[in-house]
Scaffold this motif. Sequence first.
Motif, PDB file in Angstrom:
ATOM      1  N   UNK A 245       0.831  -1.210   0.000  1.00 29.57           N
ATOM      2  CA  UNK A 245       0.000   0.000   0.000  1.00 29.57           C
ATOM      3  C   UNK A 245       0.863   1.256   0.000  1.00 29.57           C
ATOM      4  N   UNK A 246       1.893   1.269   0.826  1.00 32.28           N
ATOM      5  CA  UNK A 246       2.783   2.426   0.906  1.00 32.28           C
ATOM      6  C   UNK A 246       3.551   2.581  -0.409  1.00 32.28           C
ATOM      7  N   UNK A 247       4.017   1.483  -0.978  1.00 31.55           N
ATOM      8  CA  UNK A 247       4.738   1.541  -2.246  1.00 31.55           C
ATOM      9  C   UNK A 247       3.838   2.069  -3.363  1.00 31.55           C
ATOM     10  N   UNK A 248       2.590   1.633  -3.386  1.00 30.04           N
ATOM     11  CA  UNK A 248       1.644   2.113  -4.392  1.00 30.04           C
ATOM     12  C   UNK A 248       1.400   3.611  -4.236  1.00 30.04           C
ATOM     13  N   UNK A 249       1.253   4.062  -3.009  1.00 29.25           N
ATOM     14  CA  UNK A 249       1.044   5.485  -2.749  1.00 29.25           C
ATOM     15  C   UNK A 249       2.255   6.300  -3.188  1.00 29.25           C
TER      16      UNK A 249
ATOM     17  N   UNK B  19       8.957  21.009  -4.936  1.00 24.23           N
ATOM     18  CA  UNK B  19      10.258  20.982  -4.273  1.00 24.23           C
ATOM     19  C   UNK B  19      10.275  20.096  -3.033  1.00 24.23           C
ATOM     20  N   UNK B  20       9.121  19.848  -2.461  1.00 24.15           N
ATOM     21  CA  UNK B  20       9.062  19.024  -1.250  1.00 24.15           C
ATOM     22  C   UNK B  20       7.862  18.068  -1.353  1.00 24.15           C
ATOM     23  N   UNK B  21       8.082  16.843  -1.828  1.00 21.69           N
ATOM     24  CA  UNK B  21       6.970  15.911  -2.004  1.00 21.69           C
ATOM     25  C   UNK B  21       6.473  15.261  -0.710  1.00 21.69           C
ATOM     26  N   UNK B  22       7.186  15.447   0.392  1.00 24.51           N
ATOM     27  CA  UNK B  22       6.790  14.796   1.652  1.00 24.51           C
ATOM     28  C   UNK B  22       5.360  15.125   2.073  1.00 24.51           C
ATOM     29  N   UNK B  23       4.910  16.392   1.990  1.00 28.52           N
ATOM     30  CA  UNK B  23       3.519  16.665   2.369  1.00 28.52           C
ATOM     31  C   UNK B  23       2.503  15.909   1.508  1.00 28.52           C
ATOM     32  N   UNK B  24       2.845  15.679   0.236  1.00 29.22           N
ATOM     33  CA  UNK B  24       1.944  14.910  -0.621  1.00 29.22           C
ATOM     34  C   UNK B  24       1.833  13.469  -0.133  1.00 29.22           C
TER      35      UNK B  24
ATOM     36  N   UNK C 189      -1.162   9.279   2.779  1.00 25.60           N
ATOM     37  CA  UNK C 189      -1.270   8.297   3.864  1.00 25.60           C
ATOM     38  C   UNK C 189      -2.447   8.618   4.770  1.00 25.60           C
ATOM     39  N   UNK C 190      -2.652   9.887   5.047  1.00 18.10           N
ATOM     40  CA  UNK C 190      -3.771  10.307   5.896  1.00 18.10           C
ATOM     41  C   UNK C 190      -5.106   9.983   5.221  1.00 18.10           C
ATOM     42  N   UNK C 191      -5.207  10.281   3.937  1.00 18.71           N
ATOM     43  CA  UNK C 191      -6.463  10.077   3.216  1.00 18.71           C
ATOM     44  C   UNK C 191      -6.863   8.607   3.114  1.00 18.71           C
ATOM     45  N   UNK C 192      -5.889   7.714   3.037  1.00 18.43           N
ATOM     46  CA  UNK C 192      -6.236   6.295   2.935  1.00 18.43           C
ATOM     47  C   UNK C 192      -6.227   5.595   4.294  1.00 18.43           C
ATOM     48  N   UNK C 193      -5.992   6.337   5.370  1.00 17.14           N
ATOM     49  CA  UNK C 193      -6.076   5.772   6.706  1.00 17.14           C
ATOM     50  C   UNK C 193      -4.812   5.099   7.202  1.00 17.14           C
ATOM     51  N   UNK C 194      -3.750   5.146   6.429  1.00 17.32           N
ATOM     52  CA  UNK C 194      -2.525   4.464   6.849  1.00 17.32           C
ATOM     53  C   UNK C 194      -1.673   5.278   7.811  1.00 17.32           C
TER      54      UNK C 194
ATOM     55  N   UNK D 203      -2.476   4.333  11.331  1.00 21.75           N
ATOM     56  CA  UNK D 203      -2.079   2.937  11.550  1.00 21.75           C
ATOM     57  C   UNK D 203      -0.565   2.818  11.686  1.00 21.75           C
ATOM     58  N   UNK D 204       0.183   3.533  10.856  1.00 23.66           N
ATOM     59  CA  UNK D 204       1.641   3.469  10.942  1.00 23.66           C
ATOM     60  C   UNK D 204       2.154   4.104  12.230  1.00 23.66           C
ATOM     61  N   UNK D 205       1.483   5.137  12.692  1.00 18.44           N
ATOM     62  CA  UNK D 205       1.892   5.782  13.944  1.00 18.44           C
ATOM     63  C   UNK D 205       1.623   4.906  15.165  1.00 18.44           C
ATOM     64  N   UNK D 206       0.685   3.984  15.061  1.00 17.31           N
ATOM     65  CA  UNK D 206       0.318   3.146  16.210  1.00 17.31           C
ATOM     66  C   UNK D 206       1.126   1.860  16.300  1.00 17.31           C
ATOM     67  N   UNK D 207       2.049   1.646  15.384  1.00 18.49           N
ATOM     68  CA  UNK D 207       2.885   0.444  15.434  1.00 18.49           C
ATOM     69  C   UNK D 207       3.789   0.537  16.656  1.00 18.49           C
ATOM     70  N   UNK D 208       3.810  -0.517  17.416  1.00 13.81           N
ATOM     71  CA  UNK D 208       4.641  -0.537  18.618  1.00 13.81           C
ATOM     72  C   UNK D 208       6.118  -0.482  18.238  1.00 13.81           C
TER      73      UNK D 208
END
Length: 71
Positions: free
Chosen positions: A13-17, A37-42, A47-52, A55-60
């Motif tokens: 999913x992350x690779x597709x995004x 110039x800065x693709x990180x916000x995109x 990730x936010x729009x698809x709900x990931x 989920x990624x922030x909650x990984x232990x």
Amino acid sequence: MRAHDQGQDWSDDVAHLMARVLHDIRQDEQIGNHKQSCPAPLVVNGLRNCGLLDALRQIAPTRVGKRPRAV
């Protein structure tokens, strides 16, 4: 990836995004729009729009390797 070790695999999913963001940036450049110039916000927004993002922030967290020695 820590999620994979914990039984959750979102790597496809992350690779597709990431591929989609790269495609969009290249397409924008080809039609003459300003260069991103800065693709990180995109990526974060995608990730936010698809709900990931949540989920990624909650990984232990997991420790890899040895504990650093005290100085």
